[in-house]
Design a protein around this motif. Structure first.
Motif, PDB file in Angstrom:
ATOM      1  N   ASP A   1      22.825  44.619  29.327  1.00 21.22           N
ATOM      2  CA  ASP A   1      24.404  44.218  29.345  1.00 21.22           C
ATOM      3  C   ASP A   1      25.136  45.423  29.364  1.00 21.22           C
ATOM      4  O   ASP A   1      24.741  46.487  29.772  1.00 21.22           O
ATOM      5  CB  ASP A   1      24.703  43.490  28.075  1.00 21.22           C
TER       6      ASP A   1
ATOM      7  N   ALA B   1      32.674  38.891  20.607  1.00 21.05           N
ATOM      8  CA  ALA B   1      33.045  37.899  21.536  1.00 21.05           C
ATOM      9  C   ALA B   1      32.934  36.275  20.759  1.00 21.05           C
ATOM     10  O   ALA B   1      33.190  35.353  21.341  1.00 21.05           O
ATOM     11  CB  ALA B   1      32.082  37.799  22.734  1.00 21.05           C
TER      12      ALA B   1
ATOM     13  N   LEU C   1      30.143  35.291  19.420  1.00 19.92           N
ATOM     14  CA  LEU C   1      28.946  34.642  19.499  1.00 19.92           C
ATOM     15  C   LEU C   1      27.619  35.157  18.692  1.00 19.92           C
ATOM     16  O   LEU C   1      27.791  36.114  18.219  1.00 19.92           O
ATOM     17  CB  LEU C   1      28.446  34.796  21.032  1.00 19.92           C
TER      18      LEU C   1
ATOM     19  N   TRP D   1      23.033  31.684  23.610  1.00 22.41           N
ATOM     20  CA  TRP D   1      24.177  32.148  22.612  1.00 22.41           C
ATOM     21  C   TRP D   1      25.099  30.764  22.148  1.00 22.41           C
ATOM     22  O   TRP D   1      24.912  29.867  22.762  1.00 22.41           O
ATOM     23  CB  TRP D   1      25.226  33.076  23.324  1.00 22.41           C
TER      24      TRP D   1
ATOM     25  N   ASN E   1      28.590  29.776  19.728  1.00 18.72           N
ATOM     26  CA  ASN E   1      29.743  30.161  19.086  1.00 18.72           C
ATOM     27  C   ASN E   1      29.904  29.490  17.950  1.00 18.72           C
ATOM     28  O   ASN E   1      28.850  28.510  17.653  1.00 18.72           O
ATOM     29  CB  ASN E   1      31.154  30.032  19.924  1.00 18.72           C
TER      30      ASN E   1
ATOM     31  N   TYR F   1      24.672  24.876  23.072  1.00 14.92           N
ATOM     32  CA  TYR F   1      24.794  26.435  22.774  1.00 14.92           C
ATOM     33  C   TYR F   1      26.230  26.334  23.639  1.00 14.92           C
ATOM     34  O   TYR F   1      26.968  25.487  23.743  1.00 14.92           O
ATOM     35  CB  TYR F   1      23.889  26.835  24.118  1.00 14.92           C
ATOM     36  N   TYR F   2      26.405  27.687  23.554  1.00 15.08           N
ATOM     37  CA  TYR F   2      27.829  28.282  24.401  1.00 15.08           C
ATOM     38  C   TYR F   2      27.446  28.907  25.654  1.00 15.08           C
ATOM     39  O   TYR F   2      26.672  30.013  25.614  1.00 15.08           O
ATOM     40  CB  TYR F   2      28.638  29.163  23.441  1.00 15.08           C
ATOM     41  N   SER F   3      27.888  28.356  26.764  1.00 14.41           N
ATOM     42  CA  SER F   3      27.458  28.805  27.935  1.00 14.41           C
ATOM     43  C   SER F   3      28.374  30.112  28.383  1.00 14.41           C
ATOM     44  O   SER F   3      29.592  30.032  28.564  1.00 14.41           O
ATOM     45  CB  SER F   3      27.658  28.060  29.306  1.00 14.41           C
ATOM     46  N   ARG F   4      28.023  31.477  28.342  1.00 16.06           N
ATOM     47  CA  ARG F   4      28.769  32.566  28.598  1.00 16.06           C
ATOM     48  C   ARG F   4      29.287  32.378  30.142  1.00 16.06           C
ATOM     49  O   ARG F   4      30.509  33.026  30.302  1.00 16.06           O
ATOM     50  CB  ARG F   4      28.166  33.835  28.457  1.00 16.06           C
ATOM     51  N   SER F   5      28.453  31.969  31.104  1.00 14.71           N
ATOM     52  CA  SER F   5      28.907  31.948  32.395  1.00 14.71           C
ATOM     53  C   SER F   5      30.050  30.807  32.623  1.00 14.71           C
ATOM     54  O   SER F   5      30.919  31.103  33.575  1.00 14.71           O
ATOM     55  CB  SER F   5      27.798  31.696  33.423  1.00 14.71           C
TER      56      SER F   5
ATOM     57  N   GLY G   1      31.764  29.376  30.196  1.00 12.89           N
ATOM     58  CA  GLY G   1      32.855  29.548  29.053  1.00 12.89           C
ATOM     59  C   GLY G   1      33.132  28.394  28.540  1.00 12.89           C
ATOM     60  O   GLY G   1      34.268  28.117  27.967  1.00 12.89           O
TER      61      GLY G   1
END
Lengths: 143, 143
Positions: free
Chosen positions: A26, B28, B30, B48, B50, B65-69, B71
């Motif tokens: 990262d 962030a 997360l 990940w 949130n 989950y929370y998708s970082r890509s 958002g």
């Protein structure tokens, strides 16, 4: 280390470098690493590695993390003796996490528990699923 | 979902909020989440969450989950049908990672493999430890 852990064979420097080039570290240069006891399947801990830590782990067969709090390499068990011998390391599909199949000597958690994941989120609130096997003071030579 | 998965009981909103207050989300917002098949011990994936995703997971018993890509929230299996039913969620010792014991329908990995961790770092280089069980095109309705 148990007598039953499969022997680990280290890749050479060229092979390690080629594999590390495919890993996605990262913005802080880190990759998440999950340690799992190779034979029982128990998930022991989650920690972080930089490229140097993962390379050392693959080279020596002894797990080395990167300590975000100390800002340096963290050779697991160096103080406590609770080392992790590597059996297999596996990158995930997008190469930004690594699963370490290990043979854990003693306990993985600094609280003296086998696994760090002992706070179960239950209907009554957090419930501890295990008790310490070793007192933390004993673990770190303060006993 | 298999017939043998233990039933999940959701904590109420007050209990969930109290437990989530003890979790440590990063800058962030997360927390790292490991999904493990509850009965076989297989580590399926790392993703990940949130606070909202972890709360929804605990409330519904279905992993989100929370998708970082992307958002946003990522309700696992919403497109592919490969859902994860929650059996137990466990915070680690410093509360900045969570282990999800789940019952995985079908495959966890978008490549059609049961587990995302299939790239073994071996002396000869990366070796795939498993083949896809389902074609990705089939998984996402493009077949």
């Amino acid at each position: 280390m148990t007598d039953t852990a499969p022997a680990y064979t280290a890749p050479d420097a060229t092979t390690r470098a080629a594999m590390l080039d495919t890993a996605r570290f990262d913005a802080a240069g880190l990759i998440a690493a999950i340690a799992q006891q190779h034979d029982t399947g128990e998930v022991l801990m989650l920690a972080w590695m930089n490229r140097e830590a993962l390379d050392e782990t693959l080279r020596t067969g002894r797990v080395c993390y990167y300590s975000r709090s100390r800002g340096g390499l963290w050779r697991k068990g160096e103080t406590s003796g609770q080392v992790q011998r590597l059996v297999d390391a596996r990158l995930d599909c997008d190469r930004d996490a690594v699963l370490l199949l290990v043979d854990q000597t003693g306990v993985a958690c600094h609280t003296g528990r086998r696994s760090c994941f002992f706070n179960a989120m239950r209907p009554t609130g957090l419930v501890e699923t295990s008790a310490p096997l070793i007192a933390a003071d004993t673990l770190y030579g303060r006993g």
